[in-house]
Design an enzyme around this catalytic site. Sequence first.
Site, PDB file in Angstrom:
ATOM      1  N   VAL A 147       0.831  -1.016  -0.015  1.00 28.80           N
ATOM      2  CA  VAL A 147      -0.018   0.204  -0.170  1.00 28.80           C
ATOM      3  C   VAL A 147       0.879   1.199  -0.125  1.00 28.80           C
ATOM      4  O   VAL A 147       0.416   2.270  -0.454  1.00 28.80           O
ATOM      5  CB  VAL A 147      -0.845  -0.032   1.267  1.00 28.80           C
ATOM      6  CG1 VAL A 147       0.019   0.129   2.624  1.00 28.80           C
ATOM      7  CG2 VAL A 147      -2.064   1.155   1.371  1.00 28.80           C
ATOM      8  N   LYS A 148       2.164   1.159   0.309  1.00 30.42           N
ATOM      9  CA  LYS A 148       2.880   2.493   0.483  1.00 30.42           C
ATOM     10  C   LYS A 148       3.451   2.895  -0.702  1.00 30.42           C
ATOM     11  O   LYS A 148       4.017   3.979  -0.775  1.00 30.42           O
ATOM     12  CB  LYS A 148       3.944   1.933   1.317  1.00 30.42           C
ATOM     13  CG  LYS A 148       3.783   1.454   2.910  1.00 30.42           C
ATOM     14  CD  LYS A 148       2.899   2.782   3.633  1.00 30.42           C
ATOM     15  CE  LYS A 148       2.951   2.523   4.932  1.00 30.42           C
ATOM     16  NZ  LYS A 148       2.369   3.594   5.752  1.00 30.42           N
ATOM     17  N   ASP A 149       3.259   2.082  -1.632  1.00 31.82           N
ATOM     18  CA  ASP A 149       3.478   2.864  -3.191  1.00 31.82           C
ATOM     19  C   ASP A 149       2.857   4.045  -3.370  1.00 31.82           C
ATOM     20  O   ASP A 149       3.126   4.843  -3.937  1.00 31.82           O
ATOM     21  CB  ASP A 149       3.343   1.692  -4.237  1.00 31.82           C
ATOM     22  CG  ASP A 149       4.267   0.568  -4.319  1.00 31.82           C
ATOM     23  OD1 ASP A 149       5.021   0.433  -3.552  1.00 31.82           O
ATOM     24  OD2 ASP A 149       3.923  -0.249  -5.233  1.00 31.82           O
TER      25      ASP A 149
ATOM     26  N   GLY B 278       4.552   6.779  -1.387  1.00 31.89           N
ATOM     27  CA  GLY B 278       5.997   7.138  -1.782  1.00 31.89           C
ATOM     28  C   GLY B 278       5.760   7.805  -2.836  1.00 31.89           C
ATOM     29  O   GLY B 278       6.583   9.259  -2.955  1.00 31.89           O
TER      30      GLY B 278
END
Length: 330
Positions: free
Chosen positions: A42-44, A47
């Site tokens: 999910v952190k894409d 980022g």
Amino acid sequence: MYYNSILETIGNTPLVKLNEVAKEFEGTVLVKVEYFNPGQSVKDRIGLKMIEDAEEKGLIEPGGTIIEGTSGNTGMGLALAATIKGYNCIFTTTDKQSKSKIDLLRALGAEVKVCPTDVEPDDPRSYYSVAKRLSEEIPNSYYPNQYDNPSNTKAHYETTGPEIWEQTEGNVTHYVAGMGTGGTISGTSKYLKEQNVDIKTIGVDSEGSVYKHYYDTGEFSKDEIHPYLTEGIGEDIIPENMDFDLLDEVVQVNDKNAFQMTRRLAKEEGLFVGGSCGAAVYGALEYARNNEFDEDDTMVIILPDSGTRYVSKIFNDEWMDEHGFLDSEE
């Protein structure tokens, strides 16, 4: 049909129904499978968003260095964006993170500095402090600070929330996510509640974190803090991205229950996910057991990342047995 870069494939991850794990419930239990993002988490989403917003504000120049404290997944999202945009990366992380996470960051060309877990956040050795110090020492560097950067919450308000609303055709009644930096749960909840104020948001915390006690009492207590092994959720600080007003309940889950559910998701649902995913599902189902959740309800649970990060830990019988997590596993 093609994409101009890997960054254009971020988001629009699928919703998948839980069948075996949630078979006791009449309502529909869905999971949003974030390992379909190119960096497998999910952190894409954040980022890319944090870098794009920094570029718009002139906070980083071409050829600069991105410096961040990360449990691994945010680093991966930042590294992917940095690779395409031509930035260098230095990441600090803690010694409780899996070696595979660290190796993946280095595979994308990032420099990784491992810091001790069991120190105070303001200790100069903590991964928060080291990242901040490096950003002050290195010219043309940018410290996104995912904990307090509003672009974190904004990414989920602009993407994750709308996706869930559209994918459920507006029928979502319960939203569940782990509580880490606060961006995923707060940004998504804000959007969903703007569409329907009656949607319940349930935060899932780790035992050993300060969040549940803070939510229940409004008091920050260091007595609540103790080591735990679930990565990516729980905190020993209160980040600015965590908006407790957007939550309806917080459920706390211990490592054993989180990891056993993680293994069940692989064996029973074919979902090869990480430990915080198991925690989110376990906490969500505990909430459903103890509250009204009937056939007309639709629950959506965020599954933040892939099990590839945890092969040497959660999916390793020896490691699980060594920590006392195998006995009574279903």
